[in-house]
Design a protein around this motif. Structure first.
Motif, PDB file in Angstrom:
ATOM      1  N   HIS A 418       0.999  -1.202   0.059  1.00 55.79           N
ATOM      2  CA  HIS A 418       0.041  -0.056  -0.098  1.00 55.79           C
ATOM      3  C   HIS A 418       0.886   1.233   0.159  1.00 55.79           C
ATOM      4  N   ARG A 419       0.523   2.284  -0.851  1.00 53.67           N
ATOM      5  CA  ARG A 419       1.311   3.420  -0.927  1.00 53.67           C
ATOM      6  C   ARG A 419       0.279   4.680  -0.529  1.00 53.67           C
ATOM      7  N   ASN A 420       0.584   5.953  -0.264  1.00 53.44           N
ATOM      8  CA  ASN A 420      -0.211   7.062  -0.124  1.00 53.44           C
ATOM      9  C   ASN A 420      -0.724   7.524  -1.458  1.00 53.44           C
ATOM     10  N   PRO A 421      -1.830   7.366  -1.694  1.00 47.26           N
ATOM     11  CA  PRO A 421      -2.244   7.941  -3.160  1.00 47.26           C
ATOM     12  C   PRO A 421      -2.100   9.202  -3.382  1.00 47.26           C
ATOM     13  N   LEU A 422      -1.794  10.048  -2.249  1.00 45.12           N
ATOM     14  CA  LEU A 422      -1.537  11.773  -2.338  1.00 45.12           C
ATOM     15  C   LEU A 422      -0.141  11.847  -2.680  1.00 45.12           C
ATOM     16  N   SER A 423       0.692  11.156  -2.466  1.00 48.88           N
ATOM     17  CA  SER A 423       2.177  11.445  -2.590  1.00 48.88           C
ATOM     18  C   SER A 423       2.925  10.406  -3.314  1.00 48.88           C
ATOM     19  N   VAL A 424       2.373   9.465  -3.779  1.00 54.10           N
ATOM     20  CA  VAL A 424       3.078   8.213  -4.348  1.00 54.10           C
ATOM     21  C   VAL A 424       3.400   8.733  -5.755  1.00 54.10           C
ATOM     22  N   THR A 425       4.768   8.325  -6.138  1.00 51.57           N
ATOM     23  CA  THR A 425       5.142   8.862  -7.488  1.00 51.57           C
ATOM     24  C   THR A 425       4.546   7.891  -8.627  1.00 51.57           C
ATOM     25  N   MET A 426       3.530   8.766  -9.413  1.00 49.18           N
ATOM     26  CA  MET A 426       3.095   7.835 -10.440  1.00 49.18           C
ATOM     27  C   MET A 426       3.913   7.521 -11.396  1.00 49.18           C
ATOM     28  N   PRO A 427       3.863   6.188 -11.996  1.00 47.96           N
ATOM     29  CA  PRO A 427       4.475   5.632 -13.192  1.00 47.96           C
ATOM     30  C   PRO A 427       4.232   6.708 -14.268  1.00 47.96           C
ATOM     31  N   PRO A 428       5.363   6.843 -15.183  1.00 44.96           N
ATOM     32  CA  PRO A 428       4.925   7.739 -16.284  1.00 44.96           C
ATOM     33  C   PRO A 428       4.390   6.771 -17.304  1.00 44.96           C
ATOM     34  N   PRO A 429       3.676   7.554 -18.329  1.00 49.30           N
ATOM     35  CA  PRO A 429       3.076   6.724 -19.230  1.00 49.30           C
ATOM     36  C   PRO A 429       4.051   6.373 -20.094  1.00 49.30           C
ATOM     37  N   GLU A 430       3.637   5.134 -20.839  1.00 40.25           N
ATOM     38  CA  GLU A 430       4.522   4.496 -22.113  1.00 40.25           C
ATOM     39  C   GLU A 430       4.697   5.429 -23.364  1.00 40.25           C
TER      40      GLU A 430
END
Length: 487
Positions: A418-430
């Motif tokens: 589980h990661r904090n949705p407000l601060s997690v680094t989102m994966p870049p789009p392909e």
């Protein structure tokens, strides 16, 4: 006897005397009202005047009738009645050939099909006969304001043919002959024009875009699909910001019917220029920047609109159980029934009821990323195993499971952690790679050249922004030199 005769004679003399007195009084009264010349003995001069007036009167009596006839003759002719035969009916009308008696009605707001048939004078029994033909009811009972429906009504007054548009590309004609209906479908020809539009913001983006000729749908594409991740249109815009778009206009029968397909767009705001180009990948249209990276982010931070954060990620006292527990997600308080969207493109891994989550949906986004949505009041039109796109409504806010009120419980997991949705680094789009990237550059180069040519004409003194330089470089790699908009 003598006395009697004398009395009668006396009465007779008395009557004669009265007549004389009466005539004398009338003569005097008439004499007072006549001109002096008539009360005297006429002289030679009087007789000459009378003769002259008589001569003039005779001449007038002779000449005036001739003038009267000359003047009145046109009027007498114009009022005369002539027997003019009516032109004969054309052969088409006599034979009642289809197409010679069409009545075209345009649907007004609030009108129903029954209103249109009444307006054309067609019985309801005929309308029901038409609606019973396969595939007709759905088209005719969902007519939108502005749509046209045509009736072919010959001299007999009976409906011969009805014509309407089944969809944007197909027109239907139903020919009636007694109880038999014959259907003919024809294609509606359309053409496409590629145009460039550009505008500068003075008061609002919408006003500037409409002035530049963009439709509301094209404006929505620009703000909600292309630049929504880079520009906050409610806060960032300033007077002097400008935009340019290359789009396809679809025309059908002289009418512009669609302008929502934007092929390329640039937006200059805050000293920086953003660009977006339409390209089909895996059968789906997306927008990419000049380097081939998708403009759409892999995930949206907040999968629900019009909500407030009611509980953060981390340890807390559970509102129902009353114990300290790790809160493995975030809660968004919202009204029951508020739509919940998929945070990214995914496959539905689970949709059902699960312990304290109540009605819950779990999405698998690939590369080890999953999201969970709990406490739903009901599900959207989804099922396990189905592919959903980012923004698809997967359910609605509720309070099922362990919940004290309506809210969304949202979790973000990376490889099961589980990661904090407000601060997690989102994966870049392909990004686009290989052959797709080469095709993208070849396709977008002409559109970029048109935008730069337009801006060079309109904004000749504008200096290029960093993104514009990057676009020039990307285009040059494709072997397609373009004109820059450097002033």
């Amino acid at each position: 006897m003598l006395n009697s005769d004398q009395g009668r004679a006396r009465k007779q003399r008395f009557k004669e005397r009265l007549h004389v007195l009466h005539d004398t009084a009338l003569h005097r009264k008439l004499k007072q009202h006549l001109p002096a010349a008539f009360n005297q003995r006429w002289t030679r001069r009087h007789w000459m005047h009378a003769s002259l007036f008589a001569t003039i009167g005779a001449l007038v009596a002779t000449i005036v009738p001739g003038f009267s006839h000359t003047i009145d003759s046109p009027y007498s002719v114009s009022h005369s009645t002539l027997a003019l035969p009516l032109p004969p009916l054309s052969l088409e009308r006599q034979q009642q050939t289809p197409g010679d008696s069409w009545q075209v009605l345009r649907v007004q707001r609030g009108q129903t099909l029954s209103n249109l048939f009444d307006q054309a004078g067609i019985p309801a029994t005929v309308m029901h006969q038409v609606l019973e033909h396969p595939g007709v009811r759905e088209s005719l009972t969902k007519l939108r304001p502005g749509a046209e429906i045509a009736f072919d009504l010959p001299l007999s007054g009976e409906l011969r043919t009805i014509r309407f548009d089944r969809d944007a590309d197909n027109r239907v004609e139903l020919s009636l002959a007694g109880d038999k209906i014959t259907e003919t479908v024809s294609k509606r020809e359309s053409s496409t024009r590629r145009v460039v539009a550009s505008g500068e913001i003075t008061s609002s983006l919408y006003a500037a875009a409409r002035k530049a000729g963009l439709s509301p749908s094209a404006i929505a594409t620009m703000t909600d699909e292309i630049f929504k991740y880079d520009i906050d249109f409610s806060k960032d815009l300033q007077p002097g910001d400008r935009f340019s778009v290359v789009l396809d206009e679809t025309w059908r029968e002289g009418e512009k019917v669609d302008t929502s397909k934007i092929l390329a767009a640039t937006f200059s705001s805050g000293g920086k220029t953003y660009s977006g180009f339409r390209f089909d990948r895996n059968g789906k249209s997306e927008y990419f920047d000049a380097s081939g990276r998708p403009l759409k982010k892999s995930f949206i931070r907040m999968p629900i609109q019009f909500a407030r954060l009611s509980s953060s990620f981390g340890a807390r006292k559970h509102p129902v159980l009353g114990k300290m527990r790790m809160h493995k997600g975030v809660d968004y308080a919202a009204r029951t029934g508020t739509p919940i969207m998929a945070a990214g493109d995914a496959r539905v891994q689970f949709a059902g009821t699960q312990r304290g989550y109540g009605n819950v949906v779990i999405l698998d986004h690939g590369r080890g990323h999953t999201t969970l949505y709990g406490h739903m009041s009901r599900f959207g039109k989804i099922k396990t195993g189905q592919r959903v796109a980012q923004g698809t409504v997967i359910g609605y806010v509720g309070s099922t499971g362990l919940a004290t009120g309506p809210h969304l419980h949202y979790e973000f997991r990376v490889n099961g952690v589980h990661r904090n949705p407000l601060s997690v680094t989102m994966p870049p789009p392909e990004p686009l790679q290989g052959a797709e990237l080469a095709a993208f550059r070849a396709q977008t180069a002409p559109a970029l050249a048109r935008i730069q040519g337009m801006e060079k004409l309109i904004y000749a003194d504008a200096s290029p922004a960093p993104d514009a330089k990057a676009a020039d470089t990307a285009t040059a790699k494709a072997g397609k030199p373009v004109k820059s908009n450097r002033g």
